[in-house]
Design a protein around this motif. Structure first.
Motif, mmCIF file in Angstrom:
data_model
loop_
_atom_site.group_PDB
_atom_site.id
_atom_site.type_symbol
_atom_site.label_atom_id
_atom_site.label_comp_id
_atom_site.label_asym_id
_atom_site.label_seq_id
_atom_site.Cartn_x
_atom_site.Cartn_y
_atom_site.Cartn_z
ATOM 1 N N GLY A 112 0.827 -1.196 0.000
ATOM 2 C CA GLY A 112 0.000 0.000 0.000
ATOM 3 C C GLY A 112 0.856 1.238 0.000
ATOM 4 O O GLY A 112 2.056 1.188 -0.198
ATOM 5 N N GLY A 113 0.220 2.366 0.245
ATOM 6 C CA GLY A 113 0.930 3.628 0.240
ATOM 7 C C GLY A 113 0.979 4.227 -1.146
ATOM 8 O O GLY A 113 0.743 3.548 -2.148
ATOM 9 N N PRO A 114 1.290 5.508 -1.241
ATOM 10 C CA PRO A 114 1.357 6.154 -2.546
ATOM 11 C C PRO A 114 2.523 5.634 -3.374
ATOM 12 O O PRO A 114 3.499 5.109 -2.839
ATOM 13 C CB PRO A 114 1.568 7.639 -2.177
ATOM 14 C CG PRO A 114 2.255 7.578 -0.843
ATOM 15 C CD PRO A 114 1.658 6.397 -0.129
ATOM 16 N N VAL A 153 -0.040 8.745 -7.442
ATOM 17 C CA VAL A 153 1.385 8.805 -7.743
ATOM 18 C C VAL A 153 1.913 10.225 -7.577
ATOM 19 O O VAL A 153 1.195 11.205 -7.811
ATOM 20 C CB VAL A 153 1.657 8.290 -9.179
ATOM 21 C CG1 VAL A 153 0.970 9.164 -10.222
ATOM 22 C CG2 VAL A 153 3.153 8.195 -9.465
ATOM 23 N N ARG A 154 3.154 10.322 -7.140
ATOM 24 C CA ARG A 154 3.875 11.588 -7.050
ATOM 25 C C ARG A 154 5.274 11.390 -7.614
ATOM 26 O O ARG A 154 5.799 10.277 -7.638
ATOM 27 C CB ARG A 154 3.985 12.064 -5.584
ATOM 28 C CG ARG A 154 2.660 12.368 -4.912
ATOM 29 C CD ARG A 154 2.062 13.659 -5.435
ATOM 30 N NE ARG A 154 0.842 14.035 -4.745
ATOM 31 C CZ ARG A 154 -0.373 13.738 -5.184
ATOM 32 N NH1 ARG A 154 -0.519 13.013 -6.274
ATOM 33 N NH2 ARG A 154 -1.443 14.128 -4.527
ATOM 34 N N VAL A 155 5.869 12.471 -8.058
ATOM 35 C CA VAL A 155 7.263 12.456 -8.488
ATOM 36 C C VAL A 155 8.099 13.100 -7.404
ATOM 37 O O VAL A 155 7.782 14.194 -6.936
ATOM 38 C CB VAL A 155 7.470 13.212 -9.827
ATOM 39 C CG1 VAL A 155 8.945 13.264 -10.193
ATOM 40 C CG2 VAL A 155 6.677 12.557 -10.939
ATOM 41 N N GLY A 197 5.976 4.778 1.299
ATOM 42 C CA GLY A 197 5.480 4.769 -0.067
ATOM 43 C C GLY A 197 6.067 3.616 -0.858
ATOM 44 O O GLY A 197 6.973 2.920 -0.408
ATOM 45 N N ARG A 198 5.522 3.402 -2.026
ATOM 46 C CA ARG A 198 6.053 2.395 -2.940
ATOM 47 C C ARG A 198 6.961 3.105 -3.942
ATOM 48 O O ARG A 198 6.484 3.789 -4.848
ATOM 49 C CB ARG A 198 4.906 1.673 -3.647
ATOM 50 C CG ARG A 198 4.079 0.772 -2.736
ATOM 51 C CD ARG A 198 2.871 0.227 -3.463
ATOM 52 N NE ARG A 198 1.856 1.259 -3.672
ATOM 53 C CZ ARG A 198 0.819 1.133 -4.504
ATOM 54 N NH1 ARG A 198 0.671 0.021 -5.202
ATOM 55 N NH2 ARG A 198 -0.062 2.109 -4.618
ATOM 56 N N ILE A 279 11.680 2.238 3.730
ATOM 57 C CA ILE A 279 11.682 2.636 2.332
ATOM 58 C C ILE A 279 11.596 1.380 1.483
ATOM 59 O O ILE A 279 12.419 0.479 1.584
ATOM 60 C CB ILE A 279 12.939 3.450 1.987
ATOM 61 C CG1 ILE A 279 12.955 4.743 2.807
ATOM 62 C CG2 ILE A 279 12.979 3.770 0.501
ATOM 63 C CD1 ILE A 279 14.169 5.598 2.569
ATOM 64 N N ASP A 280 10.596 1.315 0.631
ATOM 65 C CA ASP A 280 10.286 0.115 -0.126
ATOM 66 C C ASP A 280 10.512 0.379 -1.613
ATOM 67 O O ASP A 280 9.690 1.007 -2.271
ATOM 68 C CB ASP A 280 8.825 -0.278 0.135
ATOM 69 C CG ASP A 280 8.450 -1.603 -0.504
ATOM 70 O OD1 ASP A 280 9.360 -2.327 -0.943
ATOM 71 O OD2 ASP A 280 7.250 -1.900 -0.549
ATOM 72 N N VAL A 281 11.652 -0.070 -2.147
ATOM 73 C CA VAL A 281 11.916 0.028 -3.585
ATOM 74 C C VAL A 281 11.253 -1.183 -4.229
ATOM 75 O O VAL A 281 11.790 -2.294 -4.215
ATOM 76 C CB VAL A 281 13.422 0.054 -3.883
ATOM 77 C CG1 VAL A 281 13.658 0.181 -5.385
ATOM 78 C CG2 VAL A 281 14.099 1.204 -3.146
#
Length: 302
Positions: A112-114, A153-155, A197-198, A279-281
């Motif tokens: 989950g997460g953005p 999504v965000r950049v 986030g993802r 932090i999830d890459v």
């Protein structure tokens, strides 16, 4: 006046297709098919660098696709940003779907997460010479396309070069790994923005995978601060969107004035001990990869 009018016309109606040179087309139908006509695929360089996340690409780096990427990057053909961003968005979707499948099989969860698109950084001298940052620009376009289909999504331009690196052209896979080892770091404040986030690493092109592997290392290293939280602090900004993304620059070229990017300064402070999550890459996504990287043995596919 005649020359001035021709220059203006070329902005509105590009003189030639960025892929094949056909007149009066941003990207002709045949070149669009070469870029985005097939489903994005998992790609692997050989040898595969340690730490490289799963990578998906929209098309092999050859012929019209190669020409379009070079026109955008080196010749400033900014009308190609839209089609390239759409192709990158497809690669991101494919990577996220594969990540959900892997997680469902491992722990029954989909994650989950953005979604946070983290583009590969360009050297400052390269950005000055080109007049723009190609990977960042394509990431913006991809984010707009993904948001239109409901992806949160965000950049986040989180990565910086902390030392100079040699020109990668002409270097082999091992040389590129050595050249880039330890070259990237997170910008101040970005560690806490990435947690929870993802993270999807994005770029226009993957050849040996050395750049994406180094980017993954730099992002994951933010977990090594005291108490398990990020050791990075300071101001940072998250990209929220740009007016031209919603107005269809990919169809009309750079003839419309953008209202400029919108950014948000994060509020609050980082929570010690990584309370906001690790932090999830989850994956990486590119527009194109070397043709050899598409030659994956069937037993290795997802």
């Amino acid at each position: 006046m005649r020359n001035w009018w021709q220059d203006l016309t070329d902005l509105v109606l590009p003189a030639e297709c960025g892929g094949c040179g056909r007149p009066r087309a941003v990207l002709c139908a045949a070149c669009r098919t070469a870029l985005s006509g097939a489903a994005p695929r998992r790609v692997r360089p050989a040898p595969e660098p340690a730490g490289l996340p799963p990578v998906h690409a929209a098309a092999p780096y050859a012929d019209a696709v190669r020409a379009a990427l070079l026109a955008h990057k080196e010749r400033g053909a900014l009308a190609l940003t839209g089609p390239l961003g759409e192709a990158l968005a497809g690669s991101v979707r494919a990577g996220l779907r594969a990540a959900r499948t892997r997680r469902a099989g491992r722990d029954g969860g989909a994650g989950g997460g953005p979604v946070l698109l983290v583009p590969m950084p360009s050297a400052r001298r390269a950005t000055r010479a080109r007049g723009h940052d190609p990977a960042l620009r394509i990431a913006y376009a991809a984010a707009g396309e993904l948001r239109r289909t409901g992806v949160p999504v965000r950049v986040l331009a989180a990565l910086r070069q902390r030392r100079a690196v040699a020109d990668q052209s002409g270097l082999g896979a091992r040389q590129r790994l050595a050249n880039l080892a330890g070259a990237l770091t997170l910008a101040p404040g970005c560690g806490r923005l990435l947690r929870g986030g993802r993270v999807v690493l994005v770029d226009d092109l993957m050849t040996t995978g050395a750049s994406l592997a180094e980017a993954a290392r730099a992002v994951r290293a933010a977990r090594t601060g005291p108490g398990g939280g990020s050791s990075i602090s300071g101001p940072a900004f998250v990209y929220l969107g740009e007016t031209w993304e919603r107005r269809g620059e990919q169809r009309n070229g750079p003839d419309r004035q953008s209202a400029g990017p919108r950014f948000r300064r994060p509020s609050g402070t980082a929570v010690a001990g990584g309370a906001e999550g690790k932090i999830d890459v989850v994956c990486a996504a590119v527009v194109a990869a070397s043709p050899d990287a598409f030659q994956i043995h069937p037993e290795l596919t997802e």
